[in-house]
Design an enzyme around this catalytic site. Structure first.
Site, PDB file in Angstrom:
ATOM      1  N   CYS A 163       0.804  -1.226   0.000  1.00 25.00           N
ATOM      2  CA  CYS A 163       0.000   0.000   0.000  1.00 25.00           C
ATOM      3  C   CYS A 163       0.837   1.275   0.000  1.00 25.00           C
ATOM      4  CB  CYS A 163      -0.950  -0.008   1.191  1.00 25.00           C
ATOM      5  SG  CYS A 163      -1.993  -1.480   1.236  1.00 25.00           S
ATOM      6  N   GLU A 319      -0.064   6.099  13.382  1.00 24.53           N
ATOM      7  CA  GLU A 319       0.223   7.264  12.557  1.00 24.53           C
ATOM      8  C   GLU A 319       0.139   8.553  13.367  1.00 24.53           C
ATOM      9  OE1 GLU A 319      -0.624   8.959   8.068  1.00 24.53           O
ATOM     10  OE2 GLU A 319      -1.938   7.420   8.907  1.00 24.53           O
ATOM     11  N   HIS A 345      -9.808   2.129   0.299  1.00 21.00           N
ATOM     12  CA  HIS A 345      -8.358   1.949   0.225  1.00 21.00           C
ATOM     13  C   HIS A 345      -7.977   1.343  -1.120  1.00 21.00           C
ATOM     14  CE1 HIS A 345      -4.313   1.320   1.169  1.00 21.00           C
ATOM     15  NE2 HIS A 345      -4.385   0.478   2.186  1.00 21.00           N
TER      16      HIS A 345
END
Length: 417
Positions: A163, A319, A345
């Site tokens: 990703c 994150e 996504h």
């Protein structure tokens, strides 16, 4: 020796929100979701029945004969490339092909071609396998076909870092120009994995949202919910994002319009787990720090972040820790968004689509919202707008983060110009 400045002169995309950049940007600012229930018969026995299909099928844009020779992932890449090339004003322009490169990524490659041809082999025998199957399914198929379209005789790369692939392609384009190996590089990512096997595999590893069954009466548009306490996994999307990068010198010499400057990039790896992120976010922190350092960016100049934030319990928290580690107290003041709340996504195409959004945020000085954030996780101490928000005047920098299976981390930084 001073590094060449690299600018963005063209954008293109096809994704669950729109078939081009303008419609996508409008939908993002309005907080529109592209997540829908799938009506394919093959979803009947799947644990997940919702996804983000492209808003405009490539068959509506591409020549039918050519499209049949391309995997769906390549079709998306070609649609977005044609837009970006035209947007950059390069149609009909004579370029030195040896100074023209491509870096177009995919996390999975031509998976639908591979699986469909395997079905044909099992059901009808080896003679029914397409003679075009190999060039259609190979992971560098999208990059190779983009290279053929634009006439690239420089490096044509297809990075595969799950990703993080789309952002890694952007980083490769930056390096090609800074190292003096190219004047123009077409970069981005694409993915087409809405198919029963990838969906079953992601569902069984508990990566997809458990509320995405499509059978519980819940609105599919509400399922992708980064940073919300009710998040429990991502929603799969498909599509592509493409950017045309040029050295500033080359762009200005031909009078090109310039969206933003690509200031820097950083790449790292967690060395932690094949699927789970480092819970402390140390690898991602390093990637962001490297991006700022390579662009000689003061963290105080960062005013916007398009986060990776996929809507997974652990990843979203990690994150947040990364941003606090890099930005300090300002991490709670910077407008942070996850456009995956609307697009789902896109795997290898995610970073590229989000780079398009980040460039437009810098150009228009506005942060898209994060939708479905009804109850922000107290462990995530970030400023996350739920409506579009204006960004400051003056010089600003925006980050685009991508993280992937295998521990891959890539951050890129764009600045106003």
């Amino acid at each position: 020796m001073s590094l060449k400045r690299v600018v963005v002169t063209g954008l293109g995309t096809t994704n669950p929100l729109g078939g081009d950049v303008a419609s996508t940007w409008t939908a993002l600012l309005e907080g529109t979701s592209g997540i829908r229930r799938l009506d394919d018969e093959w979803t009947a026995d799947l644990p997940v029945k919702i996804a983000g299909r492209v808003a405009v099928e490539p068959s509506e844009v591409l020549e039918r004969v050519k499209a049949r020779r391309w995997d769906r992932s390549t079709q998306f890449a070609m649609v977005a490339t044609m837009q970006a090339w035209t947007d950059a004003g390069l149609d009909g322009v004579e370029l030195d092909g040896t100074r023209l490169g491509v870096a177009v990524a995919s996390g999975i490659g031509g998976v639908t071609t591979l699986l469909d041809n395997y079905d044909a082999l099992k059901e009808k025998g080896p003679r029914r396998v397409s003679p075009l199957a190999v060039p259609m399914l190979m992971p560098n198929g999208p990059a190779a076909n983009v290279g053929l379209y634009v006439g690239a005789r420089g490096a044509v790369n297809a990075p595969t870092s799950a990703c993080a692939s789309g952002n890694e392609a952007i980083s490769m384009g930056l390096d090609q120009i800074r190292l003096g190996r190219a004047d123009v590089v077409v970069v981005g990512g694409t993915e087409a994995a809405i198919h029963p096997l990838p969906m079953a595999a992601f569902a069984n590893m508990m990566a997809l949202s458990k509320t995405a069954s499509g059978d519980d009466g819940r609105d599919p548009a509400s399922v992708s919910r980064p940073w919300d306490t009710g998040r429990d996994g991502f929603v799969l999307g498909e599509g592509a994002g493409i950017l045309v990068l040029e050295s500033e010198e080359h762009a200005r010499a031909r009078g090109a319009k310039i969206y933003a400057e690509l200031l820097g990039s950083g790449i790292s790896n967690d060395a932690h787990d094949i699927a789970q992120p480092d819970p402390e976010g140390r690898g991602g922190t390093r990637a962001i720090q490297l991006a700022l350092a390579s662009g000689e960016i003061d963290p105080a100049d960062v005013h916007h972040v398009n986060a990776h934030a996929t809507s997974t319990p652990q990843g979203d928290i990690a994150e947040g820790l990364m941003l606090h580690a890099v930005l300090g107290k300002r991490a709670s003041e910077v407008a942070v968004t996850s456009t995956k709340s609307m697009t789902g996504h896109l795997l290898g195409g995610a970073g590229a689509l989000e780079a398009v959004a980040t460039v437009l945020a810098v150009r228009d000085r506005v942060s898209p919202p994060t939708i479905n954030l009804d109850d922000q996780d107290s462990a995530v101490e970030l400023d996350i707008p739920t409506k579009a928000r204006d960004l400051p005047a003056g010089d600003i920098v925006a980050l685009n983060n991508s993280f992937g299976f295998g521990g891959a981390n890539v951050a890129v930084a764009f600045g106003s110009i």
